[in-house]
Design a protein around this motif. Structure first.
Motif, PDB file in Angstrom:
ATOM      1  N   GLY A 296      20.913 -59.530  22.981  1.00  0.00           N
ATOM      2  CA  GLY A 296      22.006 -59.217  21.983  1.00  0.00           C
ATOM      3  C   GLY A 296      21.422 -59.572  20.626  1.00  0.00           C
ATOM      4  N   GLU A 297      20.849 -60.805  20.344  1.00  0.00           N
ATOM      5  CA  GLU A 297      20.354 -61.272  19.034  1.00  0.00           C
ATOM      6  C   GLU A 297      19.150 -60.248  18.745  1.00  0.00           C
ATOM      7  OE1 GLU A 297      19.255 -65.429  19.406  1.00  0.00           O
ATOM      8  OE2 GLU A 297      21.398 -65.827  19.784  1.00  0.00           O
ATOM      9  N   ASP A 298      18.416 -59.921  19.723  1.00  0.00           N
ATOM     10  CA  ASP A 298      17.150 -58.774  19.401  1.00  0.00           C
ATOM     11  C   ASP A 298      17.655 -57.953  18.891  1.00  0.00           C
ATOM     12  OD1 ASP A 298      15.313 -60.533  20.160  1.00  0.00           O
ATOM     13  OD2 ASP A 298      15.073 -59.908  22.241  1.00  0.00           O
ATOM     14  N   VAL A 299      18.792 -56.948  19.519  1.00  0.00           N
ATOM     15  CA  VAL A 299      19.416 -56.078  19.133  1.00  0.00           C
ATOM     16  C   VAL A 299      20.038 -55.944  17.678  1.00  0.00           C
ATOM     17  CG1 VAL A 299      21.367 -54.321  19.588  1.00  0.00           C
ATOM     18  CG2 VAL A 299      19.822 -55.303  21.292  1.00  0.00           C
ATOM     19  N   GLN A 300      20.577 -57.235  17.468  1.00  0.00           N
ATOM     20  CA  GLN A 300      21.267 -57.406  16.111  1.00  0.00           C
ATOM     21  C   GLN A 300      20.050 -57.315  15.020  1.00  0.00           C
ATOM     22  OE1 GLN A 300      24.834 -58.114  15.493  1.00  0.00           O
ATOM     23  NE2 GLN A 300      24.053 -57.476  13.710  1.00  0.00           N
ATOM     24  N   ARG A 301      19.185 -58.017  15.351  1.00  0.00           N
ATOM     25  CA  ARG A 301      17.832 -58.054  14.365  1.00  0.00           C
ATOM     26  C   ARG A 301      17.358 -56.686  14.019  1.00  0.00           C
ATOM     27  NH1 ARG A 301      15.087 -61.236  16.917  1.00  0.00           N
ATOM     28  NH2 ARG A 301      13.612 -59.980  17.866  1.00  0.00           N
ATOM     29  N   TRP A 302      17.184 -55.841  15.188  1.00  0.00           N
ATOM     30  CA  TRP A 302      16.668 -54.555  15.009  1.00  0.00           C
ATOM     31  C   TRP A 302      17.660 -53.655  14.332  1.00  0.00           C
ATOM     32  CZ3 TRP A 302      15.391 -54.670  20.940  1.00  0.00           C
ATOM     33  CH2 TRP A 302      14.396 -55.750  21.044  1.00  0.00           C
ATOM     34  N   MET A 303      18.802 -53.791  14.470  1.00  0.00           N
ATOM     35  CA  MET A 303      20.053 -52.924  13.651  1.00  0.00           C
ATOM     36  C   MET A 303      19.759 -53.267  12.103  1.00  0.00           C
ATOM     37  SD  MET A 303      23.276 -53.329  15.927  1.00  0.00           S
ATOM     38  CE  MET A 303      24.188 -52.044  15.184  1.00  0.00           C
ATOM     39  N   GLY A 304      19.579 -54.569  11.846  1.00  0.00           N
ATOM     40  CA  GLY A 304      19.161 -54.925  10.537  1.00  0.00           C
ATOM     41  C   GLY A 304      18.118 -54.380   9.998  1.00  0.00           C
ATOM     42  N   GLU A 305      17.138 -54.106  10.865  1.00  0.00           N
ATOM     43  CA  GLU A 305      15.854 -53.644  10.399  1.00  0.00           C
ATOM     44  C   GLU A 305      15.972 -52.249  10.064  1.00  0.00           C
ATOM     45  OE1 GLU A 305      12.574 -54.713  12.850  1.00  0.00           O
ATOM     46  OE2 GLU A 305      13.032 -57.186  12.454  1.00  0.00           O
ATOM     47  N   GLY A 306      17.056 -51.517  10.546  1.00  0.00           N
ATOM     48  CA  GLY A 306      17.289 -50.058  10.330  1.00  0.00           C
ATOM     49  C   GLY A 306      16.619 -49.156  11.385  1.00  0.00           C
ATOM     50  N   VAL A 307      16.421 -49.724  12.668  1.00  0.00           N
ATOM     51  CA  VAL A 307      15.713 -48.921  13.696  1.00  0.00           C
ATOM     52  C   VAL A 307      16.775 -48.377  14.472  1.00  0.00           C
ATOM     53  CG1 VAL A 307      14.136 -49.152  15.706  1.00  0.00           C
ATOM     54  CG2 VAL A 307      13.826 -50.767  13.813  1.00  0.00           C
ATOM     55  N   ILE A 308      17.713 -49.087  14.953  1.00  0.00           N
ATOM     56  CA  ILE A 308      18.998 -48.507  15.687  1.00  0.00           C
ATOM     57  C   ILE A 308      20.428 -48.805  14.941  1.00  0.00           C
ATOM     58  CG2 ILE A 308      17.760 -48.869  18.180  1.00  0.00           C
ATOM     59  CD1 ILE A 308      19.197 -51.398  18.395  1.00  0.00           C
ATOM     60  N   GLU A 309      21.267 -48.138  15.550  1.00  0.00           N
ATOM     61  CA  GLU A 309      22.561 -48.182  14.787  1.00  0.00           C
ATOM     62  C   GLU A 309      23.803 -47.926  15.872  1.00  0.00           C
ATOM     63  OE1 GLU A 309      22.799 -45.234  11.640  1.00  0.00           O
ATOM     64  OE2 GLU A 309      22.330 -43.642  12.918  1.00  0.00           O
ATOM     65  N   GLY A 310      25.043 -48.028  15.364  1.00  0.00           N
ATOM     66  CA  GLY A 310      25.876 -47.544  16.321  1.00  0.00           C
ATOM     67  C   GLY A 310      26.389 -48.354  17.813  1.00  0.00           C
ATOM     68  N   ILE A 311      25.801 -49.524  17.933  1.00  0.00           N
ATOM     69  CA  ILE A 311      25.863 -49.925  19.335  1.00  0.00           C
ATOM     70  C   ILE A 311      26.277 -51.643  19.229  1.00  0.00           C
ATOM     71  CG2 ILE A 311      23.317 -50.887  19.127  1.00  0.00           C
ATOM     72  CD1 ILE A 311      23.258 -50.666  22.239  1.00  0.00           C
ATOM     73  N   ASP A 312      27.040 -51.946  20.100  1.00  0.00           N
ATOM     74  CA  ASP A 312      27.607 -53.406  20.229  1.00  0.00           C
ATOM     75  C   ASP A 312      26.360 -54.149  20.804  1.00  0.00           C
ATOM     76  OD1 ASP A 312      28.692 -55.968  21.448  1.00  0.00           O
ATOM     77  OD2 ASP A 312      30.343 -55.020  20.723  1.00  0.00           O
ATOM     78  N   PRO A 313      25.799 -55.005  19.872  1.00  0.00           N
ATOM     79  CA  PRO A 313      24.539 -55.850  20.625  1.00  0.00           C
ATOM     80  C   PRO A 313      24.647 -56.499  21.776  1.00  0.00           C
ATOM     81  CG  PRO A 313      24.665 -56.094  18.016  1.00  0.00           C
ATOM     82  CD  PRO A 313      26.074 -55.286  18.564  1.00  0.00           C
ATOM     83  N   MET A 314      25.962 -57.122  21.894  1.00  0.00           N
ATOM     84  CA  MET A 314      26.352 -58.145  23.182  1.00  0.00           C
ATOM     85  C   MET A 314      26.449 -57.190  24.328  1.00  0.00           C
ATOM     86  SD  MET A 314      25.961 -61.213  23.061  1.00  0.00           S
ATOM     87  CE  MET A 314      26.706 -61.506  24.781  1.00  0.00           C
ATOM     88  N   LEU A 315      27.107 -56.018  24.029  1.00  0.00           N
ATOM     89  CA  LEU A 315      27.195 -55.297  25.366  1.00  0.00           C
ATOM     90  C   LEU A 315      25.876 -54.561  25.869  1.00  0.00           C
ATOM     91  CD1 LEU A 315      30.636 -53.168  24.341  1.00  0.00           C
ATOM     92  CD2 LEU A 315      30.381 -54.994  26.049  1.00  0.00           C
ATOM     93  N   PHE A 316      24.974 -54.343  24.736  1.00  0.00           N
ATOM     94  CA  PHE A 316      23.847 -53.806  25.141  1.00  0.00           C
ATOM     95  C   PHE A 316      23.109 -54.799  25.956  1.00  0.00           C
ATOM     96  CE2 PHE A 316      19.223 -53.049  24.642  1.00  0.00           C
ATOM     97  CZ  PHE A 316      19.351 -51.726  24.735  1.00  0.00           C
ATOM     98  N   GLY A 317      23.202 -55.976  25.533  1.00  0.00           N
ATOM     99  CA  GLY A 317      22.516 -57.070  26.114  1.00  0.00           C
ATOM    100  C   GLY A 317      23.078 -57.214  27.566  1.00  0.00           C
ATOM    101  N   HIS A 318      24.481 -57.382  27.737  1.00  0.00           N
ATOM    102  CA  HIS A 318      24.865 -57.290  28.849  1.00  0.00           C
ATOM    103  C   HIS A 318      24.539 -56.347  29.773  1.00  0.00           C
ATOM    104  CE1 HIS A 318      27.747 -60.913  29.011  1.00  0.00           C
ATOM    105  NE2 HIS A 318      28.011 -60.514  27.797  1.00  0.00           N
ATOM    106  N   ALA A 319      24.628 -54.953  29.559  1.00  0.00           N
ATOM    107  CA  ALA A 319      24.042 -53.802  30.057  1.00  0.00           C
ATOM    108  C   ALA A 319      22.588 -54.098  30.812  1.00  0.00           C
ATOM    109  CB  ALA A 319      24.224 -52.549  29.222  1.00  0.00           C
ATOM    110  N   CYS A 320      21.955 -54.287  29.824  1.00  0.00           N
ATOM    111  CA  CYS A 320      20.513 -54.852  30.279  1.00  0.00           C
ATOM    112  C   CYS A 320      20.325 -55.703  31.352  1.00  0.00           C
ATOM    113  CB  CYS A 320      19.478 -55.113  29.035  1.00  0.00           C
ATOM    114  SG  CYS A 320      19.214 -53.627  27.819  1.00  0.00           S
ATOM    115  N   VAL A 321      20.836 -56.933  31.034  1.00  0.00           N
ATOM    116  CA  VAL A 321      21.075 -57.948  31.989  1.00  0.00           C
ATOM    117  C   VAL A 321      21.574 -57.553  33.251  1.00  0.00           C
ATOM    118  CG1 VAL A 321      21.748 -60.512  32.526  1.00  0.00           C
ATOM    119  CG2 VAL A 321      20.666 -59.684  30.220  1.00  0.00           C
TER     120      VAL A 321
END
Length: 220
Positions: free
Chosen positions: A141-166
């Motif tokens: 989730g921290e990775d996703v949050q960082r990538w959202m900040g860089e403007g690569v992805i948007e519109g996603i809950d970082p922690m939910l994405f992390g839980h889905a992947c794990v």
């Protein structure tokens, strides 16, 4: 002399852990008793209690050591990566899953034990185990949050994405170890495709442009 005694003590501890891991993975925590473990190792109960307070103490040390080792092994997922590059995304996932499956292939019984008997042993221990799995999701989730900040992805809950992947990865690993229907290469390849598909569905306009440009470059 002291070093020799220390080495023998550690060897004895490892024998107990190895036997316990085998029995826990086969029969579960509640159906495995201390006497089953010492019988499998070929030592006295007194020797067991020189190393562990009781069965719960052994299980807790074994379980948490396994999870800590696994979490350390996937730290590469948090290393800086050129997330704008589809090739780098795929390469990083490949390296990460190679690291994960190196651990799984070297410690299959420990992971089966975690999957089959990781919960329902003790409320406190259940919480500790869950916190480790939660930690894996938080790392992602921290990775996703960082990538959202860089403007690569948007519109996603970082922690939910992390839980889905794990969660998906754990389920696939379970199938890999228990069902044995797919090779390591097939499992890793499909995990990479699924995670990339999820990731790319949340690309920003700039992220999509970078993806298309990379695909065009690869097609030339």
């Amino acid at each position: 002399m002291a070093k020799g005694s220390e080495r023998r003590r550690e060897e004895t501890r490892e024998k107990i852990i190895s036997a316990a891991c085998d029995l826990f993975s086969k029969y579960g925590y509640h159906n495995t008793q201390v006497m089953d473990i010492v019988k499998a190792v070929g030592m006295s109960a007194g020797t067991f209690y020189n190393h562990f307070t009781d069965k719960k103490d052994l299980y807790e040390q074994l379980t948490l050591e396994s999870l800590e080792s696994l979490r350390v092994s996937v730290k590469k997922m948090r290393e800086p990566v050129d997330i704008w590059s589809p090739q780098e995304r795929s390469k990083t996932l490949q390296e990460m899953f190679n690291t994960v499956f190196d651990y799984i292939d070297n410690n299959p019984q420990q992971f089966i034990m975690l999957l089959r008997g990781g919960f329902g042993v003790d409320e406190e221990l259940d919480g500790n185990i869950w916190n480790y799995f939660l930690g894996f999701a938080e790392d992602a989730g921290e990775d996703v949050q960082r990538w959202m900040g860089e403007g690569v992805i948007e519109g996603i809950d970082p922690m939910l994405f992390g839980h889905a992947c794990v969660g998906m990865t754990i389920q696939v690993i379970h199938s890999y170890l228990i069902d044995k229907r797919n090779s390591r290469e097939e499992v890793i390849g499909n995990l990479i495709k699924m995670i990339l598909a999820m990731f790319e569905s949340y690309l920003t306009e700039e992220g999509r442009k970078a993806l298309v440009a990379a695909q065009d470059q690869a097609a030339r």
